[in-house]
Design an enzyme around this catalytic site. Structure first.
Site, PDB file in Angstrom:
ATOM      1  N   CYS A  79      56.499  37.097  22.103  1.00 29.60           N
ATOM      2  CA  CYS A  79      57.682  37.083  21.230  1.00 29.60           C
ATOM      3  C   CYS A  79      57.420  36.260  19.958  1.00 29.60           C
ATOM      4  O   CYS A  79      56.695  36.730  19.089  1.00 29.60           O
ATOM      5  CB  CYS A  79      58.876  36.581  22.029  1.00 29.60           C
ATOM      6  N   HIS A 169      59.448  38.995  27.125  1.00 35.50           N
ATOM      7  CA  HIS A 169      59.076  37.786  27.878  1.00 35.50           C
ATOM      8  C   HIS A 169      58.810  38.124  29.352  1.00 35.50           C
ATOM      9  O   HIS A 169      59.765  38.292  30.118  1.00 35.50           O
ATOM     10  CB  HIS A 169      60.222  36.768  27.855  1.00 35.50           C
ATOM     11  N   GLU A 171      57.475  35.961  31.312  1.00 37.73           N
ATOM     12  CA  GLU A 171      57.490  34.674  32.020  1.00 37.73           C
ATOM     13  C   GLU A 171      58.871  34.302  32.564  1.00 37.73           C
ATOM     14  O   GLU A 171      58.991  33.329  33.294  1.00 37.73           O
ATOM     15  CB  GLU A 171      56.942  33.562  31.095  1.00 37.73           C
TER      16      GLU A 171
HETATM   17  N1  GLN Z   1      63.716  35.210  17.167  1.00 35.91           N
HETATM   18  C1  GLN Z   1      62.570  34.393  17.358  1.00 35.91           C
HETATM   19  C2  GLN Z   1      61.729  34.323  16.066  1.00 35.91           C
HETATM   20  O1  GLN Z   1      61.908  35.093  15.213  1.00 35.91           O
HETATM   21  C3  GLN Z   1      61.704  34.894  18.501  1.00 35.91           C
HETATM   22  C4  GLN Z   1      62.522  34.899  19.756  1.00 35.91           C
HETATM   23  C5  GLN Z   1      61.737  34.571  20.997  1.00 35.91           C
HETATM   24  O2  GLN Z   1      60.612  34.109  20.953  1.00 35.91           O
HETATM   25  N2  GLN Z   1      62.392  34.762  22.113  1.00 35.91           N
HETATM   26  O3  GLN Z   1      60.913  33.466  15.942  1.00 35.91           O
END
Ligand code: GLN
Length: 196
Positions: A79, A169, A171
């Site tokens: 992410c 995710h 995890e």
């Molecule tokens: N919205 C976050 C970003 O842009 C990422 C979200 C996440 O890692 N769950 O950095």
């Protein structure tokens, strides 16, 4: 094998728990001295990419980690971690490592309905639960990038050489498939290093 999890911000504990379940030795990367021991792979967790990127620079971790990635150390960006690795971020003026040939759009799944769970196939490994939390969308991939899973016409997991990213995710689920896949990447790399 020993895997480092970047632990300056975000969901790093959950990644450590997954590695514990796989019985893989792991440690937190919080400062420069944490990079001096054995390190066979790095996980960049989810969180807030802007905050994480700034902290990487403030803590002098940016350059050494960049060099490790350039020197083919396996890295897994989840992410926000995927955003840190992306060559291009459509809706942000800042980019970070830029080592992976992908273009991402931050928070692309909307703020209100930003979190959801699906179960979808992960290349050659069957169905895997995938949790999206204000996730980036991978909107473009270079030719050397392999798609490992996708949803709604967009890649949700991808690999380029030593780099693995997921916009979701794994995890926060109890499915170890993605972490096992990354551990296998680290194992392969260790074998290669031995031969050299
Ligand atoms: N919205 C976050 C970003 O842009 C990422 C979200 C996440 O890692 N769950 O950095």
């Amino acid at each position: 094998m020993r895997i480092g999890v970047l632990a300056v911000q975000g969901a790093f504990i959950e990644h450590r728990q997954m590695l514990d379940k796989l019985k893989i030795d792991n440690f937190e990367i919080r400062q420069l001295s944490d990079l001096s021991g054995q390190i066979d792979g790095i996980i960049l967790p989810g969180g807030e990419s802007t905050v994480m990127g700034r902290l990487l620079k403030d803590l002098n971790l940016y350059e050494p980690i960049y060099q490790l990635i350039k020197n083919h150390l396996p890295v897994y960006g989840t992410c926000a971690g995927a955003i840190l690795l992306a060559k291009t971020i459509i809706n942000d003026s800042h980019t970070w490592f830029q080592t992976m040939n992908i273009t991402v759009r931050r928070n692309a799944y909307g703020r209100q309905l930003g979190s959801f769970k699906i179960v979808a196939p992960f290349k050659d490994h069957g169905n895997v639960p995938m949790v999206f939390i204000r996730a980036p969308r991978i909107e473009n991939l270079g030719r050397s990038v392999i798609i490992l899973s996708s949803h709604d016409g967009y890649a949700t997991a991808a690999r380029e050489a030593n780099m693995l990213v997921t916009s979701f995710h794994p995890e926060v689920t109890d499915d170890l498939t993605i972490h096992q896949y990354f551990v296998d990447m680290c194992k392969e790399n260790m074998k290669k290093e031995k031969l050299n």
